[in-house]
Write a protein that holds these residues in place. Structure first.
Motif, PDB file in Angstrom:
ATOM      1  N   GLY A 196       0.852  -1.185   0.000  1.00  0.00           N
ATOM      2  CA  GLY A 196       0.000   0.000   0.000  1.00  0.00           C
ATOM      3  C   GLY A 196       0.889   1.236   0.000  1.00  0.00           C
ATOM      4  O   GLY A 196       2.049   1.171   0.421  1.00  0.00           O
ATOM      5  N   ALA A 197       0.343   2.366  -0.452  1.00  0.00           N
ATOM      6  CA  ALA A 197       1.129   3.605  -0.476  1.00  0.00           C
ATOM      7  C   ALA A 197       0.529   4.660   0.434  1.00  0.00           C
ATOM      8  O   ALA A 197      -0.677   4.915   0.410  1.00  0.00           O
ATOM      9  N   GLY A 198       1.402   5.234   1.275  1.00  0.00           N
ATOM     10  CA  GLY A 198       1.047   6.406   2.068  1.00  0.00           C
ATOM     11  C   GLY A 198       1.944   7.514   1.550  1.00  0.00           C
ATOM     12  O   GLY A 198       1.608   8.222   0.598  1.00  0.00           O
ATOM     13  N   THR A 199       3.148   7.637   2.145  1.00  0.00           N
ATOM     14  CA  THR A 199       4.131   8.518   1.514  1.00  0.00           C
ATOM     15  C   THR A 199       4.598   7.929   0.187  1.00  0.00           C
ATOM     16  O   THR A 199       5.131   8.647  -0.659  1.00  0.00           O
ATOM     17  N   GLY A 200       4.475   6.597   0.045  1.00  0.00           N
ATOM     18  CA  GLY A 200       4.985   5.917  -1.144  1.00  0.00           C
ATOM     19  C   GLY A 200       6.442   5.511  -0.998  1.00  0.00           C
ATOM     20  O   GLY A 200       7.018   4.917  -1.907  1.00  0.00           O
ATOM     21  N   GLY A 201       7.039   5.803   0.150  1.00  0.00           N
ATOM     22  CA  GLY A 201       8.446   5.467   0.368  1.00  0.00           C
ATOM     23  C   GLY A 201       8.705   3.966   0.301  1.00  0.00           C
ATOM     24  O   GLY A 201       9.709   3.534  -0.269  1.00  0.00           O
ATOM     25  N   THR A 202       7.805   3.183   0.877  1.00  0.00           N
ATOM     26  CA  THR A 202       8.017   1.725   0.889  1.00  0.00           C
ATOM     27  C   THR A 202       8.008   1.181  -0.536  1.00  0.00           C
ATOM     28  O   THR A 202       8.947   0.494  -0.966  1.00  0.00           O
ATOM     29  N   VAL A 203       6.932   1.483  -1.280  1.00  0.00           N
ATOM     30  CA  VAL A 203       6.802   0.876  -2.614  1.00  0.00           C
ATOM     31  C   VAL A 203       7.905   1.393  -3.543  1.00  0.00           C
ATOM     32  O   VAL A 203       8.471   0.627  -4.341  1.00  0.00           O
ATOM     33  N   THR A 204       8.285   2.662  -3.404  1.00  0.00           N
ATOM     34  CA  THR A 204       9.340   3.234  -4.252  1.00  0.00           C
ATOM     35  C   THR A 204      10.698   2.597  -3.941  1.00  0.00           C
ATOM     36  O   THR A 204      11.402   2.132  -4.846  1.00  0.00           O
ATOM     37  N   GLY A 205      11.052   2.550  -2.664  1.00  0.00           N
ATOM     38  CA  GLY A 205      12.373   2.041  -2.277  1.00  0.00           C
ATOM     39  C   GLY A 205      12.520   0.555  -2.545  1.00  0.00           C
ATOM     40  O   GLY A 205      13.549   0.107  -3.070  1.00  0.00           O
ATOM     41  N   VAL A 206      11.478  -0.219  -2.201  1.00  0.00           N
ATOM     42  CA  VAL A 206      11.569  -1.672  -2.431  1.00  0.00           C
ATOM     43  C   VAL A 206      11.599  -1.948  -3.931  1.00  0.00           C
ATOM     44  O   VAL A 206      12.370  -2.795  -4.401  1.00  0.00           O
ATOM     45  N   SER A 207      10.795  -1.215  -4.701  1.00  0.00           N
ATOM     46  CA  SER A 207      10.798  -1.407  -6.155  1.00  0.00           C
ATOM     47  C   SER A 207      12.202  -1.179  -6.720  1.00  0.00           C
ATOM     48  O   SER A 207      12.680  -1.954  -7.550  1.00  0.00           O
ATOM     49  N   ARG A 208      12.852  -0.124  -6.268  1.00  0.00           N
ATOM     50  CA  ARG A 208      14.213   0.159  -6.770  1.00  0.00           C
ATOM     51  C   ARG A 208      15.158  -0.994  -6.438  1.00  0.00           C
ATOM     52  O   ARG A 208      15.949  -1.429  -7.280  1.00  0.00           O
ATOM     53  N   ALA A 209      15.092  -1.485  -5.194  1.00  0.00           N
ATOM     54  CA  ALA A 209      15.980  -2.595  -4.797  1.00  0.00           C
ATOM     55  C   ALA A 209      15.709  -3.817  -5.672  1.00  0.00           C
ATOM     56  O   ALA A 209      16.639  -4.473  -6.155  1.00  0.00           O
ATOM     57  N   LEU A 210      14.444  -4.120  -5.883  1.00  0.00           N
ATOM     58  CA  LEU A 210      14.098  -5.344  -6.608  1.00  0.00           C
ATOM     59  C   LEU A 210      14.445  -5.221  -8.089  1.00  0.00           C
ATOM     60  O   LEU A 210      15.075  -6.110  -8.670  1.00  0.00           O
ATOM     61  N   LYS A 211      14.040  -4.112  -8.699  1.00  0.00           N
ATOM     62  CA  LYS A 211      14.179  -4.005 -10.159  1.00  0.00           C
ATOM     63  C   LYS A 211      15.607  -3.689 -10.590  1.00  0.00           C
ATOM     64  O   LYS A 211      16.070  -4.158 -11.620  1.00  0.00           O
ATOM     65  N   ARG A 212      16.317  -2.872  -9.785  1.00  0.00           N
ATOM     66  CA  ARG A 212      17.657  -2.471 -10.204  1.00  0.00           C
ATOM     67  C   ARG A 212      18.719  -3.490  -9.828  1.00  0.00           C
ATOM     68  O   ARG A 212      19.729  -3.624 -10.516  1.00  0.00           O
ATOM     69  N   LYS A 213      18.489  -4.196  -8.705  1.00  0.00           N
ATOM     70  CA  LYS A 213      19.583  -5.037  -8.207  1.00  0.00           C
ATOM     71  C   LYS A 213      19.249  -6.517  -8.190  1.00  0.00           C
ATOM     72  O   LYS A 213      20.059  -7.336  -7.782  1.00  0.00           O
ATOM     73  N   HIS A 214      18.032  -6.903  -8.561  1.00  0.00           N
ATOM     74  CA  HIS A 214      17.646  -8.298  -8.361  1.00  0.00           C
ATOM     75  C   HIS A 214      16.961  -8.880  -9.595  1.00  0.00           C
ATOM     76  O   HIS A 214      17.489  -9.794 -10.231  1.00  0.00           O
ATOM     77  N   ASN A 215      15.770  -8.374  -9.932  1.00  0.00           N
ATOM     78  CA  ASN A 215      15.003  -8.946 -11.035  1.00  0.00           C
ATOM     79  C   ASN A 215      14.301  -7.810 -11.790  1.00  0.00           C
ATOM     80  O   ASN A 215      13.255  -7.340 -11.361  1.00  0.00           O
ATOM     81  N   PRO A 216      14.885  -7.388 -12.922  1.00  0.00           N
ATOM     82  CA  PRO A 216      14.293  -6.258 -13.657  1.00  0.00           C
ATOM     83  C   PRO A 216      12.860  -6.530 -14.096  1.00  0.00           C
ATOM     84  O   PRO A 216      12.106  -5.596 -14.349  1.00  0.00           O
ATOM     85  N   ASN A 217      12.493  -7.815 -14.160  1.00  0.00           N
ATOM     86  CA  ASN A 217      11.128  -8.152 -14.602  1.00  0.00           C
ATOM     87  C   ASN A 217      10.134  -8.261 -13.448  1.00  0.00           C
ATOM     88  O   ASN A 217       8.979  -8.641 -13.666  1.00  0.00           O
ATOM     89  N   CYS A 218      10.596  -7.999 -12.240  1.00  0.00           N
ATOM     90  CA  CYS A 218       9.684  -8.069 -11.088  1.00  0.00           C
ATOM     91  C   CYS A 218       8.533  -7.081 -11.312  1.00  0.00           C
ATOM     92  O   CYS A 218       8.745  -5.953 -11.755  1.00  0.00           O
ATOM     93  N   VAL A 219       7.319  -7.532 -11.011  1.00  0.00           N
ATOM     94  CA  VAL A 219       6.156  -6.658 -11.175  1.00  0.00           C
ATOM     95  C   VAL A 219       5.826  -6.024  -9.820  1.00  0.00           C
ATOM     96  O   VAL A 219       5.745  -6.740  -8.808  1.00  0.00           O
ATOM     97  N   VAL A 220       5.672  -4.712  -9.801  1.00  0.00           N
ATOM     98  CA  VAL A 220       5.377  -4.008  -8.542  1.00  0.00           C
ATOM     99  C   VAL A 220       3.962  -3.426  -8.609  1.00  0.00           C
ATOM    100  O   VAL A 220       3.611  -2.713  -9.551  1.00  0.00           O
ATOM    101  N   VAL A 221       3.170  -3.789  -7.607  1.00  0.00           N
ATOM    102  CA  VAL A 221       1.771  -3.355  -7.545  1.00  0.00           C
ATOM    103  C   VAL A 221       1.593  -2.511  -6.284  1.00  0.00           C
ATOM    104  O   VAL A 221       2.071  -2.888  -5.210  1.00  0.00           O
ATOM    105  N   ALA A 222       0.932  -1.365  -6.417  1.00  0.00           N
ATOM    106  CA  ALA A 222       0.660  -0.515  -5.246  1.00  0.00           C
ATOM    107  C   ALA A 222      -0.842  -0.473  -4.982  1.00  0.00           C
ATOM    108  O   ALA A 222      -1.645  -0.463  -5.924  1.00  0.00           O
ATOM    109  N   GLY A 223      -1.194  -0.446  -3.695  1.00  0.00           N
ATOM    110  CA  GLY A 223      -2.599  -0.324  -3.305  1.00  0.00           C
ATOM    111  C   GLY A 223      -2.875   1.092  -2.834  1.00  0.00           C
ATOM    112  O   GLY A 223      -2.006   1.734  -2.225  1.00  0.00           O
ATOM    113  N   ASP A 224      -4.076   1.578  -3.121  1.00  0.00           N
ATOM    114  CA  ASP A 224      -4.472   2.943  -2.732  1.00  0.00           C
ATOM    115  C   ASP A 224      -5.934   2.890  -2.294  1.00  0.00           C
ATOM    116  O   ASP A 224      -6.768   2.345  -3.026  1.00  0.00           O
TER     117      ASP A 224
END
Ligand code: PMP
Length: 360
Positions: A196-224
């Protein structure tokens, strides 16, 4: 993580949270993938926001912006960042003022006060940029109080960085170090991440870690939540824009700077309702024994809704070994007096309850 040695203080017990299978819910929903919860209430202050509080305080100290015994840390928050800050500042010797919208739970206020923070309530319906809002009141106080500082989770790069450097890597580590077995197949990578997104810090930061350093094809979904305006495309928000919602910690009436709008950081947005979120939180508690709060329910609802879209089902939901991680931000400690939780005490008597009644 894990904590195998003596820690200097409670700050050492922030983060390092477990990744736990949500097998019963996955089975009930007919999913073939691994549905996994990153369970953040195990953190010292009880939420995912401890991580950013610790990092924002420590970075401000490094930059010489905080003076023990003098500095007053002021923060507008839905409560959990405040609790993390109050915990860090209790240990380090800074005063704290938290501005908290009225709708946030009494449990959060009590925890904040127990940690020594001053709490100022603000009207929930005040627009974010009005002087009455939690943000406006924090700014007024900062101007008037000597040595006051707002670390500002809505703009502070250390918010997403805390997740890029801790939350994301912890999820990757847990998945990479769990072997694939015939009874527990695993792709060996994070395939889908939902938060879920409040400030969006969690989804933004985790997405960067996953997509840039682990699996570029990882799909990131946010709830609002319905009533908030964070989702994209913005047409998703139109129907219920401005409508009040009860779930705490997610959704806003403005787009925080730390919520990345770069294409590909968040791949899909899902709107969630209070009713579904609270039902899902109760299910996580009752079926999986995970004592989570309401926004964890929202995240689960978003995860299940997306896994049941055509793309989500074909590529992940129906795929054995695909790893789908749902971030569960805080625990029921924050909401014990809330109606959606107390409902559990008024459920219809079970057959076992009838039996007890007959015996007694
Ligand atoms: N759930 C809860 C209970 C929270 O307190 C927060 C933080 N506002 C979130 C979810 C959302 O986290 P973030 O601010 O990183 O988007």
């Amino acid at each position: 993580m894990p904590h195998t040695q003596i820690l200097d203080n409670a700050l050492g017990a922030i983060g390092g949270t477990p990744l736990i299978r949500l097998d019963k819910i996955a089975k009930k929903e007919g999913l073939k993938c691994n549905l996994l919860g990153k369970v953040e209430f195990f953190s010292a202050g009880g939420s995912v926001k401890d991580r950013i509080a610790k990092r924002m305080v420590e970075e401000a100290e490094r930059e010489g912006k905080l003076i023990p015994g003098q500095s007053v840390v002021i923060e507008p928050t839905s409560g959990n960042t405040g609790i993390g800050l109050a915990l860090a500042c209790a240990i380090k010797g800074y005063s704290v003022i938290i501005t908290l919208p009225a709708k946030m739970s009494l449990e959060k206020e009590a925890t904040l006060k127990a940690l020594g923070a001053e709490v100022v309530r603000t009207p929930t319906e005040a627009a974010w940029d009005s002087p009455e809002s939690h943000i406006g009141v924090a700014q007024t106080l900062q101007k008037a109080i000597p040595h006051a500082i707002i670390l500002d989770q809505y703009r502070n790069v250390n918010n997403p960085l805390a997740h890029e450097y801790t939350t994301g890597p912890e999820i990757i580590d847990a998945i990479v170090s769990t072997p694939s077995t015939p009874s527990r197949p695993s792709s060996g990578k994070v395939d889908v991440f939902i938060a879920g997104a409040g400030t969006g810090g969690t989804v933004t930061g985790v997405s960067r870690a996953l997509k840039r350093k682990h699996n570029p094809n990882c799909v990131v979904v946010a709830g609002d939540p319905q009533g908030s305006i964070l989702a994209e495309p913005s047409s998703l928000n139109e129907q219920e824009a401005g409508q009040a919602y009860i779930v705490e910690g997610i959704g806003y009436d403005f787009i925080p700077d730390v919520l990345s709008r770069e294409p590909g950081t968040v791949d899909h947005w899902i709107k969630t309702s209070d009713e579904d979120a609270f039902a899902a939180a109760r299910l996580l508690i009752k079926q999986e024994g995970l004592l989570v709060g309401g926004s964890s329910g929202s995240a689960l609802v978003a995860a299940l809704a997306w896994l049941k879209t055509e793309e989500g089902w074909k590529d992940f939901g129906s795929v054995k070994g695909a790893n789908v991680v749902v971030l569960l931000p805080d625990g029921i400690r924050n909401y014990m007096s809330k109606e959606w939780f107390l409902e559990t005490t008024r459920a219809a008597p079970t057959p076992l309850a009838h039996k007890i009644h007959a015996i007694l």
